[in-house]
Write an enzyme that holds these catalytic residues in place. Structure first.
Site, PDB file in Angstrom:
ATOM      1  CB  CYS A 725      -0.980  -0.037   1.168  1.00 57.79           C
ATOM      2  SG  CYS A 725      -0.237  -0.309   2.793  1.00 57.79           S
ATOM      3  CG  MET A 726       1.804   5.778   1.709  1.00 56.24           C
ATOM      4  SD  MET A 726       2.535   6.439   0.207  1.00 56.24           S
ATOM      5  CE  MET A 726       1.146   7.373  -0.435  1.00 56.24           C
TER       6      MET A 726
END
Length: 807
Positions: A725-726
């Protein structure tokens, strides 16, 4: 008001438990946002739900029912005269309408209870109320549930320091709940939330007659009656606190109290209560006096704790990490890396001449380890299953311990050890050669001088020469088995194999390691020096062999001032896939599964070098997968989202602290409509979960089966998947937990720990909504043994406990 609490038998409790296990937990849209916050509104309906509470803890944590709570899980803790108490501060709440202040003794606790009784317009016997105040004093609790805003206002007035995942602003409206920062990981509230939500609460304890002490017979008698003062007092306290929190509901319009309270009675805890309800039996004190000759565990109580899945997450995290980082030999080097437990066990086994089978398997885990029977005649049989037993047939001669407070060893000490190594009698003796070395992350490029570089070189040389003496090995260790040893380990791999830093990291990667940015910087500059003195260079190997053969006790490695100066002018190649990362490599969770960040996904060369063929992008967009028209807006142009305080995952981490993760502020104007898109780009198969944010409300699990099918297909064809994800701590961690539940056929708590331990120093933090989705998904697909099911609030308690050291 005189509270009459009906008694129930163990059989009736069993029936209530069966109804609870068959009941459907509330849907996510009904559970949230209520579960995220302290209680301003009514809980969702949960028919036939059950909570079990123990009114009196035992010193040895025996006599525990499955899925049972203790009072400290439910009530706000009472801290008296702490360092946060300023002299002259009366600790008033700041809200005069509350009419009470923070209590500092039993009398003030009683006054607080009287205030609540007046507010509720109840009539309670004075003696019963005094007993309740004494009970609060004895258990260091306040007469408020953890979710009661008015109780929290007392605490916040005197203890204003923020904690990870906590909210310090109390508001009466629930309309802004989605927009508050740090609110979506309140695992610590869920036990109290459960008490607030359930239909039935059963109270029990191991109190015997007039004493709370356990019996000492081998089969302890434990008659528990319905008039037990501990249980009846707790019942009164629960009733008052539940009514008080309900009185504060916005728009409640009247009394909502509906909870049924019971006290479980029995003659003998171990025989009267069905075994499916017992988490830990009532044990006599003699059991806890037995010690194992291995001393692998501090006491047999650890076996008892391990067998009770409700209470063992902290222990299991330690055991899982011990298994993961246990002593392993690095290829053909003569270097073994391990943890403190390995060294402890190695010494005990050798000293006591214990015959114990060497147990080690790569990727071993306690996930599928069943309950252990503690055999007092042969305790090592069960205890040894919790650890990988080191191979004591190997001779660990040089012992290197890496710690954050260690200094570099002197060149004189290294030379002394080389002299001993060249002495036949000394090299064959059982005496170990001990060195300490600074931990990873504790040395900066500015700390280097000629002497420190020569010390590092000569430590590497010493390790190599130990390996050249027949049957002698070096054991390098630290507390957790990877954090503090990674710098020296990587330096030695560069030295031993004459390979660049990038290739060294690839060689080590199957074993857990963690390099800080300062380590990568130092190693990037030192690698030419380490390689110049490598034994893989023919002239060096001959020189080192002759020093050993002819017993040259004066031989040491030295560098010139010119070579030292060149270190600081050395430039790391721009094409380096690893060294230019802002954090560690992706974490290998399973053979086919890696967990990482957007930074990792943005580096296709790095992924290919790790053998990664598939990518799962959870709510983020990898820029190189976009066409040129979209590159100007690489991160979710369709979402109103601002990322702040990202504080990259490896940037400011110390050995004992977690990283701060990104805070997310999301507009409420757009409803989530996430979808899965599968494509191919640059030789990678890519599964993109679009329109999914870490905001505590976006659902993931309506897409999870598609994503897991994608991962499964990759594994079936011999591929490897990066899930990102981030930052790699919430959305992608949730997907990895789900894959571990599917692949390992384990429950949510086990899968959570499995992923958490393998993420190493990056602490996973799936938000509460995602974890509840995981729980519901597991109940639907994998909950085959209902008697051993771990309830939602018990899982949350465990997560809160393992996170406690980071708050």
């Amino acid at each position: 008001m005189v509270l009459e609490v009906p008694s129930i038998t163990p059989g009736e409790l069993h029936d209530l438990m069966r109804l609870h296990q068959d009941a459907e937990w509330p849907e996510c849209k009904k559970m949230f946002p209520w579960a995220h916050d302290i209680s301003f509104g009514q809980p969702p309906d949960f028919p036939h739900s059950l909570a079990i509470v123990k009114s009196q803890s035992d010193a040895n944590n025996s006599a525990l029912l499955r899925n049972s709570l203790e009072v400290n899980d439910i009530f706000q803790s009472w801290k008296v005269r702490t360092s946060f108490h300023r002299e002259g501060d009366t600790c008033e709440t700041g809200n005069d309408s509350n009419g009470f202040q923070y209590p500092n003794n039993t009398k003030e606790l009683l006054n607080l209870l009287k205030f609540q009784i007046r507010q509720l317009e109840l009539q309670v016997d004075d003696v019963a109320l005094e007993n309740a105040a004494t009970y609060c004093h004895n258990h260091s609790i306040l007469p408020f549930l953890k979710v009661d805003p008015r109780g929290l206002s007392l605490e916040l007035k005197r203890y204003s320091r923020n904690k990870v995942g906590s909210n310090t602003t109390l508001k009466r409206s629930g309309q802004d709940v989605w927009g508050r920062r740090g609110l979506f990981r309140r695992f610590d509230l869920q036990c109290a939330k459960m008490i607030e939500m359930v239909d039935n609460i059963v109270i029990y304890c191991s109190r015997t007659g007039g004493s709370t002490d356990m019996q000492t017979e081998s089969a302890p008698a434990c008659s528990h009656e319905g008039n037990c003062p501990n249980c009846t007092t707790l019942a009164l306290l629960l009733q008052i606190c539940l009514m008080f929190v309900q009185k504060g509901y916005v728009g409640s319009g009247g009394s909502l109290y509906k909870t049924n309270l019971f006290i479980c009675t029995y003659q003998n805890f171990n025989t009267d209560i069905p075994q499916t309800l017992i988490g830990t039996p009532l044990l006599d004190n003699e059991f806890f006096k037995n010690n194992t000759p291995l001393n692998l565990c501090s006491s047999p109580s650890e076996i008892v704790c391990f067998n009770n899945v409700d209470k063992n997450m902290v222990l299991c995290e330690k055991l899982e990490l011990n298994k993961l980082t246990s002593a392993t030999r690095l290829e053909e080097t003569g270097l073994i890396c391990g943890n403190t437990t390995d060294w402890h066990n190695y010494q005990i086994i050798k000293k006591n001449n214990i015959s114990l089978t060497h147990r080690f398997e790569e990727n071993t885990s306690i996930v599928n380890l069943k309950s252990l029977n503690y055999d007092t005649d042969n305790p090592t049989t069960s205890i040894s299953q919790l650890y990988n037993i080191p191979n004591t047939k190997e001779v660990w001669k040089l012992i290197i311990k890496c710690t954050s407070n260690s200094q570099m060893p002197s060149l004189t000490k290294i030379r002394t050890y080389l002299d001993l190594l060249l002495d036949d009698d000394a090299s064959k003796s059982q005496e170990h050669l001990h060195l300490t070395f600074p931990a990873s992350g504790s040395i900066g490029l500015g700390n280097l001088n000629i002497q420190s570089v020569e010390i590092l070189l000569n430590v590497c040389y010493l390790i190599f020469q130990v390996s050249q003496v027949q049957e002698l090995l070096t054991f390098m260790y630290c507390e957790d088995g990877y954090t503090e040893t990674s710098l020296l380990l990587t330096a030695y791999i560069i030295f031993h194999f004459n390979i660049p830093l990038q290739d060294a990291l690839l060689r080590i990667h199957p074993r857990p390691f963690f390099l800080f940015p300062s380590d990568l910087q130092i190693l990037g500059h030192l690698q030419p020096v380490l390689r110049e003195f490598s034994p893989q260079n023919g002239s060096n190997l001959k020189l080192y062999a002759n020093a050993l053969k002819f017993r040259d006790k004066s031989f040491q490695l030295h560098i010139s001032s010119e070579l030292f100066s060149s270190i600081f002018f050395m430039k790391i190649p721009l094409e380096s896939n690893f060294v230019n990362l802002k954090g560690p490599l992706p974490s290998r969770i399973l053979r086919h599964l890696y967990l990482g960040s957007l930074d990792h996904a943005q580096n296709p060369a790095l992924l290919k070098s790790l053998g990664i063929t598939h990518i799962v992008s959870v709510g983020e967009v990898v820029s190189w997968t976009l066409n040129k028209d979209k590159i100007a807006h690489p991160v979710r142009p369709h979402r109103a989202i601002t990322m702040t305080n990202t504080n990259e995952v490896a940037g400011n981490t110390t050995c004992n602290k977690s990283r701060n993760r990104a805070d997310t502020v999301v507009s409420d104007k757009q409803e989530n409509g996430s979808n899965v898109v599968i494509s191919e780009n640059s030789g990678f198969q890519i599964c993109q979960i679009e329109n999914l944010d870490d905001n505590g409300k976006d659902p993931l699990f309506h897409q999870i089966d598609k994503v897991l099918d994608f991962i499964s297909n990759s594994e079936a064809t011999g591929g490897k998947v990066l899930v990102h994800c981030m930052v790699g701590v919430s959305r992608s961690a949730t997907v990895c937990i789900a894959e571990c539940m599917r692949y390992l056929q384990c429950d949510l708590a086990s899968a959570y720990l499995f992923v958490r331990v393998r993420r190493l120093n990056v602490i996973i933090q799936p938000n509460l909504f995602f974890v509840y989705e995981l729980f519901k998904w597991w109940k639907k697909h994998y909950n085959r043994e209902k008697d051993k099911t771990m309830d939602w609030h018990i899982i949350c308690r465990g997560i809160a406990e393992v996170n406690m050291k980071y708050t």
